[in-house]
Design a protein around this motif. Sequence first.
Motif, PDB file in Angstrom:
ATOM      1  N   ALA A   6      52.514  28.217  34.442  1.00  0.00           N
ATOM      2  CA  ALA A   6      51.962  28.750  33.194  1.00  0.00           C
ATOM      3  C   ALA A   6      50.467  28.482  33.092  1.00  0.00           C
ATOM      4  O   ALA A   6      49.690  29.363  32.707  1.00  0.00           O
ATOM      5  CB  ALA A   6      52.693  28.136  32.000  1.00  0.00           C
ATOM      6  N   LEU A   7      50.043  27.266  33.465  1.00  0.00           N
ATOM      7  CA  LEU A   7      48.629  26.891  33.340  1.00  0.00           C
ATOM      8  C   LEU A   7      47.750  27.653  34.329  1.00  0.00           C
ATOM      9  O   LEU A   7      46.846  28.393  33.926  1.00  0.00           O
ATOM     10  CB  LEU A   7      48.471  25.381  33.547  1.00  0.00           C
ATOM     11  CG  LEU A   7      47.027  24.864  33.566  1.00  0.00           C
ATOM     12  CD1 LEU A   7      46.347  25.142  32.227  1.00  0.00           C
ATOM     13  CD2 LEU A   7      46.994  23.369  33.885  1.00  0.00           C
ATOM     14  N   PHE A   8      48.037  27.488  35.612  1.00  0.00           N
ATOM     15  CA  PHE A   8      47.189  28.109  36.630  1.00  0.00           C
ATOM     16  C   PHE A   8      47.376  29.624  36.683  1.00  0.00           C
ATOM     17  O   PHE A   8      46.452  30.365  37.016  1.00  0.00           O
ATOM     18  CB  PHE A   8      47.475  27.487  37.994  1.00  0.00           C
ATOM     19  CG  PHE A   8      47.162  26.013  38.054  1.00  0.00           C
ATOM     20  CD1 PHE A   8      45.852  25.569  37.995  1.00  0.00           C
ATOM     21  CD2 PHE A   8      48.167  25.069  38.129  1.00  0.00           C
ATOM     22  CE1 PHE A   8      45.548  24.216  38.023  1.00  0.00           C
ATOM     23  CE2 PHE A   8      47.889  23.714  38.162  1.00  0.00           C
ATOM     24  CZ  PHE A   8      46.572  23.288  38.101  1.00  0.00           C
ATOM     25  N   GLY A   9      48.599  30.078  36.311  1.00  0.00           N
ATOM     26  CA  GLY A   9      48.861  31.510  36.281  1.00  0.00           C
ATOM     27  C   GLY A   9      48.187  32.207  35.121  1.00  0.00           C
ATOM     28  O   GLY A   9      48.163  33.446  35.063  1.00  0.00           O
ATOM     29  N   ALA A  10      47.647  31.449  34.173  1.00  0.00           N
ATOM     30  CA  ALA A  10      46.894  32.021  33.056  1.00  0.00           C
ATOM     31  C   ALA A  10      45.390  31.862  33.259  1.00  0.00           C
ATOM     32  O   ALA A  10      44.614  32.766  32.939  1.00  0.00           O
ATOM     33  CB  ALA A  10      47.316  31.360  31.740  1.00  0.00           C
ATOM     34  N   ILE A  57      45.330  39.819  43.093  1.00  0.00           N
ATOM     35  CA  ILE A  57      45.195  38.702  44.041  1.00  0.00           C
ATOM     36  C   ILE A  57      45.170  37.364  43.303  1.00  0.00           C
ATOM     37  O   ILE A  57      45.867  36.408  43.687  1.00  0.00           O
ATOM     38  CB  ILE A  57      43.919  38.879  44.886  1.00  0.00           C
ATOM     39  CG1 ILE A  57      44.035  40.127  45.772  1.00  0.00           C
ATOM     40  CG2 ILE A  57      43.666  37.640  45.752  1.00  0.00           C
ATOM     41  CD1 ILE A  57      42.762  40.483  46.503  1.00  0.00           C
ATOM     42  N   GLY A  58      44.357  37.288  42.240  1.00  0.00           N
ATOM     43  CA  GLY A  58      44.232  36.032  41.512  1.00  0.00           C
ATOM     44  C   GLY A  58      45.530  35.593  40.874  1.00  0.00           C
ATOM     45  O   GLY A  58      45.901  34.418  40.938  1.00  0.00           O
ATOM     46  N   GLN A  59      46.247  36.548  40.251  1.00  0.00           N
ATOM     47  CA  GLN A  59      47.501  36.204  39.587  1.00  0.00           C
ATOM     48  C   GLN A  59      48.576  35.788  40.573  1.00  0.00           C
ATOM     49  O   GLN A  59      49.244  34.757  40.388  1.00  0.00           O
ATOM     50  CB  GLN A  59      47.994  37.393  38.760  1.00  0.00           C
ATOM     51  CG  GLN A  59      49.300  37.139  38.014  1.00  0.00           C
ATOM     52  CD  GLN A  59      49.143  36.163  36.882  1.00  0.00           C
ATOM     53  OE1 GLN A  59      48.822  36.534  35.767  1.00  0.00           O
ATOM     54  NE2 GLN A  59      49.375  34.881  37.155  1.00  0.00           N
ATOM     55  N   VAL A  60      48.763  36.559  41.622  1.00  0.00           N
ATOM     56  CA  VAL A  60      49.819  36.269  42.588  1.00  0.00           C
ATOM     57  C   VAL A  60      49.567  34.939  43.284  1.00  0.00           C
ATOM     58  O   VAL A  60      50.464  34.091  43.391  1.00  0.00           O
ATOM     59  CB  VAL A  60      49.949  37.412  43.612  1.00  0.00           C
ATOM     60  CG1 VAL A  60      50.913  37.010  44.732  1.00  0.00           C
ATOM     61  CG2 VAL A  60      50.445  38.684  42.939  1.00  0.00           C
ATOM     62  N   LEU A  61      48.331  34.730  43.757  1.00  0.00           N
ATOM     63  CA  LEU A  61      48.039  33.490  44.493  1.00  0.00           C
ATOM     64  C   LEU A  61      48.131  32.262  43.587  1.00  0.00           C
ATOM     65  O   LEU A  61      48.703  31.236  43.986  1.00  0.00           O
ATOM     66  CB  LEU A  61      46.647  33.572  45.122  1.00  0.00           C
ATOM     67  CG  LEU A  61      46.503  34.504  46.332  1.00  0.00           C
ATOM     68  CD1 LEU A  61      45.083  34.460  46.866  1.00  0.00           C
ATOM     69  CD2 LEU A  61      47.495  34.115  47.437  1.00  0.00           C
TER      70      LEU A  61
END
Length: 417
Positions: A88-92, A330-334
């Motif tokens: 949740a944190l890094f995925g946001a 790219i940013g969201q998936v990684l």
Amino acid sequence: MHDISILAIIWASVFAASFLAHRTRLTPVLWYLFCGAVLVNIGVLPTEMPVFIEDFSELGIIIIMFALGFEEDADNFLGSIKRSWGIALFGAVAPFLVAYVTTLMLWNSHNMALLCGLAMTATAVSLTMVSLKSEGLNHTPAATGIMTSAVLDDIGSLALVAILVPIAAGEAVASPLGILLIIGKALLFFVLVTIIGGWLFPARVGFLSRIPIIGNFGLRQLLAMGRGEYTVLALLLIAVLVGLLAHQFGFHPAIGAYMAGLIIKQEYFDYHKDREIDFYKQSRAIIDNVAFSWIGPVFFVALGTELVFDKAIFIAVVPAALLLFVGLFIGQVLSATLAARYTGDFDWPASWMIGFGMLGRAELAFVVMDIAYVQLQIMSTEAFYALMLTTFLLNCSVPLTIRWWKGRFSGAGVVAG
């Protein structure tokens, strides 16, 4: 055009989308979005939906989320929180930074970049969960991880909306007290839902059974009224009421509906055994039909109508939209994949599935865009169209990537050793 005529057209497009999904072996959700976009741009559906359709589609997403929560085990959900905080944190954070930097570079406006980043932060959990259900993956640990992360993500995003929108509009500055108030509201909502699930729903025991009127009345008695004929009505009423409770706390009603489904247990349906009917299975079948066949799809078709093409503006913003889409993809998936692997201890196949499942953008994105473009007029027309196109591409990516990765995904999602 009469509101009922619009609903008839949308339902006809649901049939068309289901046929196309069967022939292409893709999830119907993608075709619902596609049909909505096509119909609005050829003039069959209006660009501004009447209030009846807007409310009907919102009811659809509430029932969809209730149905998904109803199928989920509460213990699995709660156990998943400690594995999902990092997702949740890094995925946001990653999509916020990508959207902020990209829009700042393209349009050189700090406030607009702030709201563009905010619009691209929250995950469209409903789109992902319906896509996973279409592939038979909605009961996997990866699906639970996505759902838990997305709920936490939405809570954080809603808090940011309350904090950043007034700042971007020049109406307020962030204060520790304001931030604590927002966090407190979120915690209070989940405490109330926990009380509802643990105290109001089960049958009373001990001194609680001596409370007048409600002492001997729990959810089991409500579901059993009329020899079980009102079971589905009771469940839908609970979904709407908890959804309204969530709305009062500033969350989307769909979040409340999911939590309502989550705290309803199978044991509450053990009544009227003389009728030889499994009321739990019967209720799930009816609610699934309502959610995924005739009310729920209206939400996705209406969502597709948000993308109205203006040829000149569309051509002008395509490069910006593609840049945003590639960066966010790219940013969201990684970010979500690496967080799932290293903070949630999911295996690599499940981690990638979580990464793909966090791509969607829907309700909150459109709320922020409406505030920024329509209400506050902070966002330019070009930025608005670029975000709309980016959101549409991200939403289309969800069922496509889930379908593609399914063959490589074991569905086990076991803890890495």
